[in-house]
Design a protein around this motif. Structure first.
Motif, PDB file in Angstrom:
ATOM      1  N   ILE A  46       0.855  -1.187   0.000  1.00 40.92           N
ATOM      2  CA  ILE A  46       0.000   0.000   0.000  1.00 40.92           C
ATOM      3  C   ILE A  46       0.895   1.243   0.000  1.00 40.92           C
ATOM      4  O   ILE A  46       1.746   1.394   0.867  1.00 40.92           O
ATOM      5  CB  ILE A  46      -0.925   0.036   1.236  1.00 40.92           C
ATOM      6  CG1 ILE A  46      -1.738  -1.252   1.346  1.00 40.92           C
ATOM      7  CG2 ILE A  46      -1.824   1.268   1.201  1.00 40.92           C
ATOM      8  CD1 ILE A  46      -2.869  -1.404   0.367  1.00 40.92           C
ATOM      9  N   LYS A  66      -8.768   5.125  -3.542  1.00 41.78           N
ATOM     10  CA  LYS A  66      -7.985   3.901  -3.740  1.00 41.78           C
ATOM     11  C   LYS A  66      -7.775   3.692  -5.231  1.00 41.78           C
ATOM     12  O   LYS A  66      -8.679   3.912  -6.029  1.00 41.78           O
ATOM     13  CB  LYS A  66      -8.744   2.711  -3.137  1.00 41.78           C
ATOM     14  CG  LYS A  66      -7.932   1.428  -3.116  1.00 41.78           C
ATOM     15  CD  LYS A  66      -8.752   0.289  -2.531  1.00 41.78           C
ATOM     16  CE  LYS A  66      -7.892  -0.969  -2.500  1.00 41.78           C
ATOM     17  NZ  LYS A  66      -8.645  -2.146  -2.068  1.00 41.78           N
ATOM     18  N   THR A  86      -0.604  -0.756  -4.481  1.00 42.80           N
ATOM     19  CA  THR A  86      -1.965  -0.234  -4.528  1.00 42.80           C
ATOM     20  C   THR A  86      -1.907   1.122  -3.842  1.00 42.80           C
ATOM     21  O   THR A  86      -1.285   1.257  -2.796  1.00 42.80           O
ATOM     22  CB  THR A  86      -2.925  -1.181  -3.780  1.00 42.80           C
ATOM     23  OG1 THR A  86      -2.981  -2.407  -4.499  1.00 42.80           O
ATOM     24  CG2 THR A  86      -4.319  -0.600  -3.675  1.00 42.80           C
ATOM     25  N   TYR A 134      -3.489   4.169  -1.763  1.00 42.85           N
ATOM     26  CA  TYR A 134      -4.620   4.441  -0.869  1.00 42.85           C
ATOM     27  C   TYR A 134      -4.322   5.688  -0.043  1.00 42.85           C
ATOM     28  O   TYR A 134      -3.225   5.839   0.499  1.00 42.85           O
ATOM     29  CB  TYR A 134      -4.886   3.257   0.073  1.00 42.85           C
ATOM     30  CG  TYR A 134      -6.112   3.487   0.925  1.00 42.85           C
ATOM     31  CD1 TYR A 134      -7.381   3.304   0.374  1.00 42.85           C
ATOM     32  CD2 TYR A 134      -6.010   3.939   2.231  1.00 42.85           C
ATOM     33  CE1 TYR A 134      -8.517   3.555   1.122  1.00 42.85           C
ATOM     34  CE2 TYR A 134      -7.136   4.191   2.988  1.00 42.85           C
ATOM     35  CZ  TYR A 134      -8.386   3.996   2.422  1.00 42.85           C
ATOM     36  OH  TYR A 134      -9.518   4.253   3.161  1.00 42.85           O
TER      37      TYR A 134
END
Lengths: 156, 109
Positions: free
Chosen positions: B4, B44, B66, B68
């Protein structure tokens, strides 16, 4: 005056432990110094930034990917000179962004340049580059003699 | 393993609205998810990693990730009127202010 990019992931990682932690801290120090986002140059008034890159070596080619969000592909220049690949360009700040009152400014603007020395010769006339989803992908096919050749060794 | 990453953002305010700008390189428009509720917005974005071969990387600064990020929103935002644009991997979220929150110009008699 210098602006160093805030690295949010640093705060998420656990406090470093032992020797490996120290290694990580040293790496972080170097990252901050050498590729830490935007830096305003006092003399020129220009700012520089360092986009992130992945380089993959396949059997027949090198694939270089560079994150360039918010850039016009016309503002990117790719050159290859005696096995040194250089990607340079400029990200211009959007006009409306300059007028608001800022609460947070982490995104980088200005000129960038990165050079990479390739260990094997590539076909300079067959280099392909495309820009999609904010990522520049440059594919550099290796010349025939640079591909690895398997040599069979007979055991006597 | 999913990594993340908090995307870099600019936040600025004009007389009429708040504007968030986030760099989301490698993300397709369809893979962005924005949730707004009173006092909070979350964003996101998933990077397509289908064709990645991590083992062959000589240099790895981009990696797998990812995006976020959350922002706290103060009062005075019209949540229903929020809108978003995505151009050249830069996500722009525009949050209009309520009339009460807009800057007032006071003229001098």
């Amino acid at each position: 005056m210098s602006l160093i990019r805030w690295n949010p992931t640093r705060e998420l990682t656990a406090w470093p432990q032992g020797v490996f932690g120290m290694q990580r801290e040293i790496n972080r120090l170097f990252e901050d110094t050498f590729r830490g986002g935007m830096r305003a140059e006092e003399n020129t008034g220009k700012s520089f930034w360092t986009p992130a890159v992945d380089i993959a070596e396949q059997q027949n080619e090198y694939v270089v990917k560079m994150e360039l969000p918010g850039i016009n592909k016309e503002d990117v220049k790719i050159t290859l000179e005696s096995n040194v690949l250089t990607i340079r360009g400029e990200k211009k700040q959007e006009k409306e962004t300059r007028e608001g009152s800022y609460r947070r400014a982490e995104r980088s603007y200005g000129s960038f340049q990165r050079s990479f020395t390739l260990s094997t010769t590539v076909k300079s006339d067959r280099i392909d580059a495309f820009y999609k989803d904010g990522v520049l992908t440059v594919t550099l096919p290796k010349v025939e003699e640079a591909k690895p050749v398997q040599i069979e060794v007979k055991v006597k | 393993m999913e990594n993340i990453i908090i995307p870099v953002a600019d936040v600025y305010e004009t007389a009429e609205e708040f504007v968030l700008k986030l760099d989301l390189p490698g993300v397709e428009k369809e893979k962005i998810n924005i949730t707004i509720q009173p006092g909070r917005i979350s964003i996101k974005g998933e990077v397509d990693t289908t064709h990645r071969d991590e083992a062959r990387l000589l240099l790895r600064e981009i990696g797998l990730k990812t995006y976020y990020r959350e922002f706290n929103l103060g009062e005075g935002i019209q949540h229903q009127a929020a809108r978003a644009e995505f151009e050249q991997s830069v996500l722009t979220v525009i949050l209009p202010k309520t009339d009460a929150a807009k800057a007032k110009i006071i003229s001098i008699r």
